[in-house]
Write an enzyme that holds these catalytic residues in place. Structure first.
Site, mmCIF file in Angstrom:
data_model
loop_
_atom_site.group_PDB
_atom_site.id
_atom_site.type_symbol
_atom_site.label_atom_id
_atom_site.label_comp_id
_atom_site.label_asym_id
_atom_site.label_seq_id
_atom_site.Cartn_x
_atom_site.Cartn_y
_atom_site.Cartn_z
ATOM 1 N N SER A 1 1.688 -9.283 -2.531
ATOM 2 C CA SER A 1 1.390 -8.480 -3.711
ATOM 3 C C SER A 1 1.887 -9.244 -4.923
ATOM 4 O O SER A 1 1.601 -10.443 -5.025
ATOM 5 C CB SER A 1 2.047 -7.107 -3.578
ATOM 6 O OG SER A 1 1.603 -6.280 -4.614
ATOM 7 N N HIS B 1 -2.726 -6.740 -2.781
ATOM 8 C CA HIS B 1 -3.008 -5.543 -3.583
ATOM 9 C C HIS B 1 -3.868 -5.971 -4.757
ATOM 10 O O HIS B 1 -3.433 -6.761 -5.578
ATOM 11 C CB HIS B 1 -1.695 -4.930 -4.103
ATOM 12 C CG HIS B 1 -0.873 -4.346 -3.009
ATOM 13 N ND1 HIS B 1 0.471 -4.185 -3.096
ATOM 14 C CD2 HIS B 1 -1.219 -3.893 -1.781
ATOM 15 C CE1 HIS B 1 0.936 -3.643 -1.969
ATOM 16 N NE2 HIS B 1 -0.076 -3.472 -1.150
ATOM 17 N N ASP C 1 5.089 -1.988 1.299
ATOM 18 C CA ASP C 1 3.874 -2.108 2.098
ATOM 19 C C ASP C 1 4.051 -3.239 3.087
ATOM 20 O O ASP C 1 4.588 -4.296 2.756
ATOM 21 C CB ASP C 1 2.666 -2.380 1.174
ATOM 22 C CG ASP C 1 1.367 -2.151 1.910
ATOM 23 O OD1 ASP C 1 1.401 -1.645 3.051
ATOM 24 O OD2 ASP C 1 0.314 -2.456 1.322
#
Lengths: 125, 1146
Positions: free
Chosen positions: B29, B56, B148
């Site tokens: 990310s 992401h 995540d």
């Protein structure tokens, strides 16, 4: 001695030739200035020798010359025309005299034809 | 490995792989681009692995990630497409706005179910990756905030995959790596550049390695021993096959091939020991695993149990090896639902235990990934779960029902008085010996009618005397009647030092030991002081001895000790208990007076905290029981009521507090998830920002290149003399050249203005229409346009302006100055007209012959010359047919020679003329031109008829002249001989001849018309002949303007000469006293008459006769003329008359 038919449209010349040939002892009929007159004359009396100018008042002398040749008449052509020599080829045995010629040349030419006529006649006989 | 861990799904499949492809999932990310670049730039082909990058991404922007990465790695990078099978050495990038999953080696795009911010694409992918690639899966977690990937990582690990994490200190954002490391499940923590080589090494071993460990049990025992030393957990009783596999995996990770070396490593490395422990504890558990068994449990056990329970009864359940809690929650749901259905409220207590603290942490939190939700029967889902996007939580009332605590079945003392033990899929990891050790513990812990629930492949073995099957298929057993005995020696409760003999011996010795449990029990029941065990909430768990003096057991009280306690004890009970628990010390409260309805008792109360958070309360009477007299029946002190009231309020307040706390917790959770949403949105934006800044760097380079290109273009624009205007798709000025200012007086600010608003020096605005047509789609428009003042003519060429991708966006207007060209063109036109005129006037025909086609094209003049119907193309044969046959072949030959030899053609030809006309003569010249494709001959023809005719005439005249001269010479020759005959002497002859020749000369001077077309006027002839005598006597000559014909000139001249000579010699011209009148007249028939009249006083009689020769010459001449000659004499008059009639052959 021969009977000569003289065809010459220039009468002054014709009379001169007539005088010359008569002085040489020949019998001259003419001069005739046109082919037509001459042909008419030939119908009545056939000469021994034709003394012919080539160009006449009514055209070339050829019809007359052909006629005379057919009758075994000896021919002398007297012409200033350049084509006179052609006639020499067309009428074998003829004599061509250039105009003007001296009287002696004319007389000689006639004599030559007289001699050929006699020779030819003898030969024929 | 957990004590729940089931027939681990991975175990059901072959863990060794033949040609299968390892798939590496990479989660990143914020800060991920940099880490990805560093990681993938290390790739050396072939790597033999496929890579899937889950980043992401902002769903609203195209991602440039693939493009950006591909420049830094030898691997093939592409954005993932649906249904794509992963290939080795390929990197697949998640597309924006989609989730990604892998199934059967193929990538699938999934729509996001959750709102933006709650999505956890990395977790989702890792879960599918673990299930799909199993031991050939690996997950890598790189820089990023949030957590995540952490849950997904566990899924990968559960399936035997590998977990790698970027070292948090190297990550720009360490949230994700730290969260992942926090699971304790990570195999490697590395710098990004070290990740690929490590993966390669690992999978090379996984695929190429052999089962070097599994063979020897001794080695496994030794490793277990080392592990026991380090961690205190003994796995030696576990099944060897499972152990071998997990140890093998750790050895791969550690790059160790020799088991003994691994053992030494384990002994000296606490971290590795922890890692191995973690690996051994990894398990797979699910809600309602084997649902039909759970249904059987509900039917045969839970429902009757709830039905039989009174409200105050305890139902105690133990779930050993609970792992992350799914099984415990499943059972809790069944009980809760059953209670609700039967409208009962027994006190339900579930003890869930495991040795894995981290798993317990997950279990306590009660937070699970959404994919697990379908495992829960639909009817239970809504009541007992709370859904939060990608995960759900177990409802609080259920969580409160279960107590999760660390506890080892093997080494820790068991719970007691249990109604149900659910121990599923734990025995499968245990060796038979260990199973045999644990079953008696269960037997002890269960109350007489208690039930044991095992996994589908587990059995009670040879302990039939302890457990009787209740439902054999569902593995439900009821505790046998055999008395329970407390297993003094727990299976693993042995000191490491004393461990000497084999396990079997140990178990045998324990079998022979006395059974002190019974005695203790008897002791407690009969001889010991009364006591109770309370839990932290003050609930009574156990009681021993007679407690009637201290507690009042009633239907209402339930198990709450404080409520049951009699006044006096009630007040001290809770403070005492708390004190003991909080301080972990024994506490005593002395000399308390407890009042009952039948008397009072003084006593001391001792609170002794126990290990499991419970408290033992011992009641020691200090005095004899004092009975109450009847009259002194009940003294309810005001203080008592006060306390009770206060306690009631306190309870109420507590309940409220608990409600509020729950509300707060809920609110807090909502806030947490909002925060998470914000965090992950921030994360996405961060990723986008990174991409954009990288793109920005590249754009800077492009801008540099563009400015160079722009400079080139600018220089071109500045230097070109061509007026060029470039328009965009809206007909606005994009740019223009300096030269364009000659047409459009533009200002620098005019760029961007519509062309139609710009003034121009052009005569009309046809250029606007042309530009519009090209912008609208026409290809190439040309237009001639004049400058307004007429000084210049422009050729405008409008072409479409195309972008790099071929799209049309505007038009380019290029102006060419054609003023001079046009002037030249005009001049050429004029010259051509002149030429045409000349050709027409000169009657020169033009023809153009093509040998290939045999056609000849002619212009009108040529056609006219040839008598063809008109200008145009004709077959050459038609033309040849017009030529006289004699010339035709010559013409054909000449033409062919020219064509074959390439020479100029020249020929003269005559045309067939109508009857009676002279043929026309044409001269034709031609030249061969080698055209682009065919040979052609172009030529001219002109009429030379006049020339040819003139030449013929000249030749004719020369012949005529020749003839006449010769004739004249013949006449003169005849004159000479004739004159000579009549001449007297030489002088006379000469004079006469000279006169005649001179006269003839004068006469012939009049005849210069050799063609014989014109005669000589009589007047002229007469004047010429009398010229020598002019002025001597009066002469008159008169007559109409008639002519003597050419052939008449010589005779007339001779006649006139003779007449004059004669007149000079004899007539009017002699003596000067006479006169001469010459007149002529035309006769009606076309002839003429000439009259020569001399008048003399006395005529010589000789005149008129004129002598022999003269008169003969006149006669001959008259005959020659065909005229009649006549004379007459009349006094003084002598007259000659010469009359010529027409058509008289002369």
């Amino acid at each position: 001695m021969a009977k000569i038919l003289l065809v010459e449209d220039e009468l002054l010349i014709g009379w001169d030739i007539k005088d010359t040939l008569e002085e040489a002892g020949h019998e001259v009929d003419g001069p005739y200035a046109t082919v037509a007159e001459a042909l008419e004359r030939v119908e009545r009396a056939l000469p021994e020798i034709g003394f012919l100018d080539v160009r006449l008042a009514d055209g070339e002398v050829d019809p007359l010359a052909d006629r005379l040749q057919a009758q075994d008449v000896r021919l002398v052509f007297h012409s200033g025309h350049i084509r006179a020599l052609d006639h020499g080829r067309r009428y074998p045995g003829c004599t061509v005299c250039a105009k003007p010629s001296t009287p002696d040349e004319l007389v000689e030419a006639v004599a030559q034809q007289v001699a050929r006529r006699k020779g030819g006649g003898l030969a024929a006989e | 490995m957990a004590e729940d861990g089931a027939g681990n799904r991975a175990d059901n499949r072959a863990e060794t792989t033949d040609t299968a492809l390892p798939v590496v999932g990479i989660g990143a990310s914020a800060g991920g681009l940099e880490a990805l670049r560093e990681m993938l730039s290390e790739a050396r082909l072939p790597t033999g692995m496929a890579y899937v990058v889950v980043q992401h991404l902002d769903p609203n922007h195209d991602s440039l990630l693939a493009e950006l990465l591909s420049r830094h790695t030898a691997l093939t990078v592409r954005q993932a497409e649906a249904g794509e099978r992963v290939q080795p050495d390929h990197v697949y990038i998640i597309p924006p706005g989609h989730g990604l999953e892998i199934a059967g080696g193929a990538l699938e795009l999934t729509p996001f179910a959750e709102p933006r911010g709650l999505r956890r694409p990395i977790d989702d992918f890792f879960v599918s990756l673990g299930e799909d690639a199993r031991t050939l899966s690996a997950c890598v977690i790189l820089s990023g905030t949030g957590a995540d990937g952490t849950l997904g990582l566990r899924a990968v690990k559960e399936n035997g995959g590998l977990a790698l994490v970027q070292a948090p200190e190297t990550a720009r954002y360490d949230g994700m790596p730290r969260s992942a490391v926090g699971t304790g499940l990570v195999d490697f923590v590395l710098r990004p550049s070290e990740i690929l080589p490590r993966l390669r090494d690992y999978f090379a071993r996984a695929i190429g390695g052999s089962d070097t460990v599994a063979g020897t049990g001794d080695q496994i025992d030794e490793i277990c021993e080392a592990l026991h030393e380090q961690t205190g957990h003994d796995f030696s009783g576990y099944k060897h096959t499972t152990l071998a596999r997990r140890i093998q995996r750790r050895m791969q990770v550690m790059q160790i091939e020799d088991p003994s070396r691994y053992r030494s490593r384990l002994r000296g490395d606490r971290t590795e020991a922890r890692a191995l422990l973690r690996d051994l504890l990894i398990n797979v558990t699910r809600f309602f695993r084997d649902p039909e068994h759970f249904e059987a449990l509900r039917e045969t056990v839970i429902a009757p149990m709830v039905a039989a329970a009174r409200d105050e009864d305890d139902i105690r359940v133990w779930v050993p090896g609970c792992s992350s809690g799914e099984e415990a929650y499943s059972i809790a749901m069944l009980f809760a639902e059953e209670c609700r259905a039967q409208e009962r409220a027994p006190r339900l207590q579930i003890f869930a235990t495991d040795i894995d603290e981290q798993m317990l942490e997950i279990a306590r939190e009660g937070r699970y990934l959404t994919p697990a939700l379908p495992d829960i029967p639909e009817a239970l889902r809504d009541s007992y779960t709370i859904q939060h996007g990608d995960h759900f939580r177990i409802a609080p009332q259920l969580r409160e029902m279960i107590r999760f605590s660390p506890h080892s079945v093997i080494k820790d003392p068991p719970f007691s008085r249990l109604s149900l033990i659910s121990c599923r899929n734990l025995f499968i990891y245990f060796g038979e010996r260990l199973q045999s050790g644990v079953l008696p513990i269960f037997h002890y812990a269960l109350e007489p009618e208690g039930v044991l629930f095992l996994g589908p492949s587990e059995s009670i073995g040879r302990h039939e005397e302890m457990f009787a099957p209740l439902d054999h298929k569902a593995r439900i057993f009821r505790r046998g009647e055999t008395r329970g005995r407390y297993p003094i020696e727990l299976p693993a409760a042995r000191s490491i030092a004393s461990r000497a003999g084999s396990g079997a011996e140990r178990w045998e010795s324990r079998e022979r030991a006395p059974q002190p449990g019974l005695a203790l029990q008897r002791l407690a029941e009969r001889y010991a002081r009364p006591c109770v065990v309370l839990d932290r909430d003050g609930t009574m768990i156990e009681s021993h001895g007679r407690l009637g003096r201290y507690f009042e057991f009633s239907a209402a009280g339930g198990g709450a000790a404080a409520q049951a306690a009699r006044p006096g004890l009630r007040e001290v009970l809770m403070p005492l208990m708390r004190e003991a628990l909080d301080n972990r010390r024994r506490v005593i409260s002395r000399d308390i007076e407890v009042r009952a309805e039948f008397g009072r008792q003084r006593l001391d109360v001792i609170a002794d905290p126990l290990a499991d958070e419970t408290v033992l309360l011992v009641f020691r009477d200090t005095d004899a029981f004092e009975a109450e007299p009847d009259d002194d029946l009940l003294e309810i002190g005001p203080s008592d009521g006060q306390v009770e009231m206060l306690e009631g309020e306190l309870r109420h307040t507590r309940r409220q507090l608990r409600d509020k706390t729950e509300q707060l917790e809920t609110a807090n959770e909502e806030l947490k998830s909002s925060n998470e949403e914000m965090m992950s949105m921030n994360e996405e934006l961060q990723s986008t920002n990174e991409e954009l800044s990288t793109v920005n760097d590249e754009l800077k380079v492009k801008v540099d290149q563009l400015s160079v290109a722009n400079d080139d273009l600018k220089n071109f624009f500045d230097s070109t003399r061509l007026p060029v205007v470039v328009l965009d798709g809206d007909m606005r000025l994009r740019s223009y050249t300096e030269a364009a200012l000659a047409i459009f007086p533009l200002q620098p600010g005019d760029k961007g203005r519509p062309l139609s608003h710009v003034s121009s020096l052009l005569a009309d605005d046809g250029f606007l229409d042309a530009a519009r047509r090209v912008v609208a789609g026409e290809e190439d428009v040309r237009l001639r346009i004049a400058q307004g003042d007429g000084t210049k003519q422009w050729m405008l060429n409008v072409r479409p302006y195309r972008l790099l991708d071929g799209r049309r966006d505007g038009a380019t207007l290029v102006f060419s100055d054609i003023t001079e060209v046009l002037a030249l063109q005009d001049q050429l036109g004029r010259e051509r007209e002149q030429l045409e005129l000349a050709l027409r006037l000169a009657r020169i025909g033009i023809w153009d012959y093509s040998p290939e086609t045999g056609q000849i094209s002619v212009d009108s003049v040529q056609a006219e010359l040839l008598g063809l119907t008109g200008a145009g193309s004709h077959p050459v044969e038609r033309l040849l047919a017009r030529i006289v046959p004699q010339d035709r072949e010559a013409m054909r030959d000449s033409l062919e020679t020219s064509l074959s030899e390439g020479r100029d053609f020249a020929a003269e030809l005559r045309l067939i003329a109508p009857q009676g006309e002279r043929p026309r003569h044409l001269r034709s010249l031609g030249r061969l031109v080698s055209g682009r494709s065919e040979r052609r001959m172009i030529g001219v023809t002109f009429d030379v008829t006049a020339d040819r005719h003139a030449a013929e005439t000249r030749e004719l005249m020369i012949r005529e002249m020749n003839h006449r001269v010769k004739n004249l010479f013949a006449v003169i020759s005849a004159l000479v001989t004739t004159t000579a005959r009549g001449a007297a002497d030489k002088e006379d002859l000469a004079a006469s001849l000279r006169g005649k020749i001179a006269g003839l000369g004068r006469a012939h001077a009049l005849t210069n018309d050799l063609e014989g077309l014109h005669g000589v006027p009589f007047g002229d002839l007469v004047a010429a002949m009398l010229e020598p005598y002019a002025g001597q006597v009066p002469l008159s000559a008169s007559g109409p303007a008639i002519e003597a014909e050419p052939q008449e000139v010589t005779p007339l001249a001779l006649i006139l000469h003779e007449w004059a000579t004669n007149a000079a010699k004899y007539g009017a011209l002699r003596d000067g006293d006479g006169s001469l009148d010459i007149s002529w007249e035309a006769q009606g028939d076309g002839g003429w008459r000439l009259i020569w009249r001399e008048t003399k006083p006395a005529h010589d009689p000789a005149s008129g006769s004129a002598g022999g020769f003269g008169s003969r010459l006149v006669e001959i001449s008259a005959r020659q003329l065909g005229a009649e000659l006549d004379n007459r004499r009349d006094g003084t008059i002598f007259e000659w008359t010469l009359t010529k009639h027409a058509h008289q052959p002369g």
